[in-house]
Design a protein around this motif. Structure first.
Motif, short mmCIF file in Angstrom:
data_model
loop_
_atom_site.label_atom_id
_atom_site.label_comp_id
_atom_site.label_asym_id
_atom_site.label_seq_id
_atom_site.Cartn_x
_atom_site.Cartn_y
_atom_site.Cartn_z
N LYS A 292 -3.13 57.81 50.55
CA LYS A 292 -4.06 56.84 51.32
C LYS A 292 -4.05 55.36 50.46
O LYS A 292 -4.06 54.32 51.15
CB LYS A 292 -5.45 57.44 51.40
N HIS A 293 -3.95 55.40 49.02
CA HIS A 293 -3.85 54.29 48.66
C HIS A 293 -2.48 53.76 48.89
O HIS A 293 -2.61 52.28 48.82
CB HIS A 293 -3.91 54.62 47.02
N ILE A 295 -0.34 53.83 51.29
CA ILE A 295 -0.62 53.28 52.63
C ILE A 295 -1.65 52.03 52.79
O ILE A 295 -1.04 50.93 53.30
CB ILE A 295 -1.34 54.30 53.79
N SER A 296 -2.59 51.84 51.94
CA SER A 296 -3.49 50.78 51.95
C SER A 296 -2.72 49.47 51.34
O SER A 296 -2.55 48.34 51.76
CB SER A 296 -4.69 51.06 51.36
N PHE A 297 -2.12 49.77 50.21
CA PHE A 297 -1.42 48.93 49.37
C PHE A 297 -0.14 48.22 50.20
O PHE A 297 0.19 47.19 50.16
CB PHE A 297 -1.00 49.41 48.00
N LYS A 299 0.14 47.86 53.53
CA LYS A 299 -0.56 47.17 54.60
C LYS A 299 -0.76 45.87 53.96
O LYS A 299 -0.59 44.57 54.49
CB LYS A 299 -1.71 47.87 55.22
N SER A 300 -1.41 45.71 52.63
CA SER A 300 -1.93 44.59 52.09
C SER A 300 -0.82 43.88 51.61
O SER A 300 -0.90 42.58 51.64
CB SER A 300 -2.75 44.87 50.76
N SER A 314 -2.18 53.13 60.73
CA SER A 314 -2.84 53.50 59.58
C SER A 314 -2.34 54.96 59.06
O SER A 314 -2.90 55.44 58.10
CB SER A 314 -4.49 53.80 60.05
N HIS A 318 5.48 53.24 59.11
CA HIS A 318 5.30 51.90 59.37
C HIS A 318 6.56 51.17 59.99
O HIS A 318 7.73 51.39 59.24
CB HIS A 318 4.66 51.00 58.21
N GLN A 367 3.56 51.38 43.60
CA GLN A 367 3.33 50.08 44.06
C GLN A 367 4.15 49.08 43.82
O GLN A 367 4.73 48.16 44.44
CB GLN A 367 1.85 49.52 43.37
#
Length: 384
Positions: A292-293, A295-297, A299-300, A314, A318, A367
């Motif tokens: 989850k982290h 995926i969020s990173f 997108k950011s 989400s 991607h 990351q």
């Protein structure tokens, strides 16, 4: 040995001219941004050892199933596995198939009958399309994730017949876009027009839900869906699939799904691996949170770098649309040369003009990898 017929040689030559010829690749050591192994289960020592331990503890020493499940291949592990799956997915019954392809072909070729109607999202997986082609039902596609277009189609079909069975078919996460339909709206639509909703959860299992159960259960819709197809070769990191539904559906598929009836069953080791992976899925909160982290990173970073043409998602998939087989292959080669395993998705796998880079994210990606990869991508794109 006779040579290949000229008509087939010509078709291969056409693929080469279009830069769309498929070839088998080799195992690579690049940073993985292309596999469906979202939680890293395929390389999990705990799951590998756990499956072996389960077989030894239960004195199961068989390398193969020995035959189809209706003849000699229905060993006791099938019953244990299917009961576990039904309980985990909060449904009456589960029927295990050898693969997601087998499950979809088996289900869609025999469940919709002559006189029935199948309305399917235009982006559904090839295995579903193949199953529908083998059925005797009438089938029509609707614009991707477009509730309004689907509603109009339903009105037309219900004006012709109120009695015909109508199946609406979609995926909770689309494999080549990574996006999702409005499942609650589809459930309401099925209730209004007396339809049956079928959802392929291949790319949602392990990614969505409190325990990785999938998107249907995350939304609490399991009692509103006629059938779900879950596959184990992605988030579960192993092999096989199951159709989830009523006990009556399981009995019917056992009698009429040809891809179930006329094939050798899975060996006990495959089922032990499925059971072990599911048990681990319930416990691996840390791995699911890592995903989850990530995926969020991801997108950011897309937003920070102002990268355009990404399809909103989400999920763990991607995609960046880069029109033209040659164009998208050039960009993917740049990324691969720098050690990032990103694959180009070419037409005819996707429609011409919709070729894309497909990024599959995993709990084990870092990351730092994502930042380096996306910065390289940004600098490699042609200036507008």
């Amino acid at each position: 040995m006779k040579s290949l017929p000229q008509s087939l040689v010509d078709k291969l030559a056409e693929r080469s001219r279009n830069n769309s010829l498929r070839v088998l690749g080799c195992e690579h050591t690049m940073a993985d941004f292309c596999s469906n192994d979202y939680l890293g289960f395929s390389a999990s020592r705990l799951i590998f050892d756990g499956a072996h331990k389960y077989l030894l503890q239960n004195n199961i020493v068989h390398n193969g199933a020995t035959g189809s499940r209706l003849i000699s291949g229905n060993h006791g592990l099938y019953t244990i596995t299917e009961r576990y799956l039904a309980a985990f997915h909060n449904i009456d019954s589960a029927l295990v198939f050898n693969s997601g392809y087998d499950a979809n072909v088996g289900f869609f070729s025999c469940v919709p009958q002559k006189g029935d109607v199948v309305l399917y999202d235009e982006y559904i997986h090839a295995s579903i399309r193949d199953g529908i082609r083998l059925s005797n039902a009438s089938a029509y596609k609707f614009a991707h994730n477009n509730i309004e277009v689907l509603t109009e189609a339903l009105k037309r079909h219900r004006e012709r017949s109120l009695e015909a069975e109508v199946f609406i078919v979609t995926e909770s996460v689309f494999s080549m876009d990574g996006d999702s339909p409005n499942l609650p709206a589809l459930v309401l639509l099925c209730a209004e027009y007396n339809c049956r909703l079928v959802v392929d959860e291949a790319h949602a299992l392990g990614v969505f839900g409190n325990k990785g159960e999938g998107m249907v259960q995350q939304l609490g819709l399991q009692d509103k869906v006629f059938a779900r197809i879950v596959t184990f070769g992605k988030g579960l990191g192993c092999h096989g699939a199951a159709v989830l539904g009523s006990a009556g559906l399981k009995r019917y598929l056992t009698n009429y799904a040809r891809s179930f009836i006329y094939t050798t069953g899975l060996p006990p080791h495959s089922l032990a691996t499925i059971l072990t992976a599911y048990n681990y899925l319930e416990q691996c909160v840390e791995e699911r949170n890592k995903l989850k982290h990530i995926i969020s990173f991801f997108k950011s970073e897309i937003e920070r770098l102002e990268l355009k043409s990404f399809i909103d998602s989400s999920s763990a998939i991607h995609c960046m649309v880069i029109s033209g087989n040659e164009n998208v292959k050039i960009i993917s080669s740049v990324l691969q040369e720098k050690g990032f395993g990103v694959k180009a998705i070419l037409s005819p796998t996707v429609p011409q003009g919709q070729e894309r880079l497909r990024f599959c994210l995993h709990s084990f990606n870092t990351q730092e990898q994502i930042t380096q990869m996306l910065e390289l991508l940004s600098s490699s794109l042609p200036s507008s």
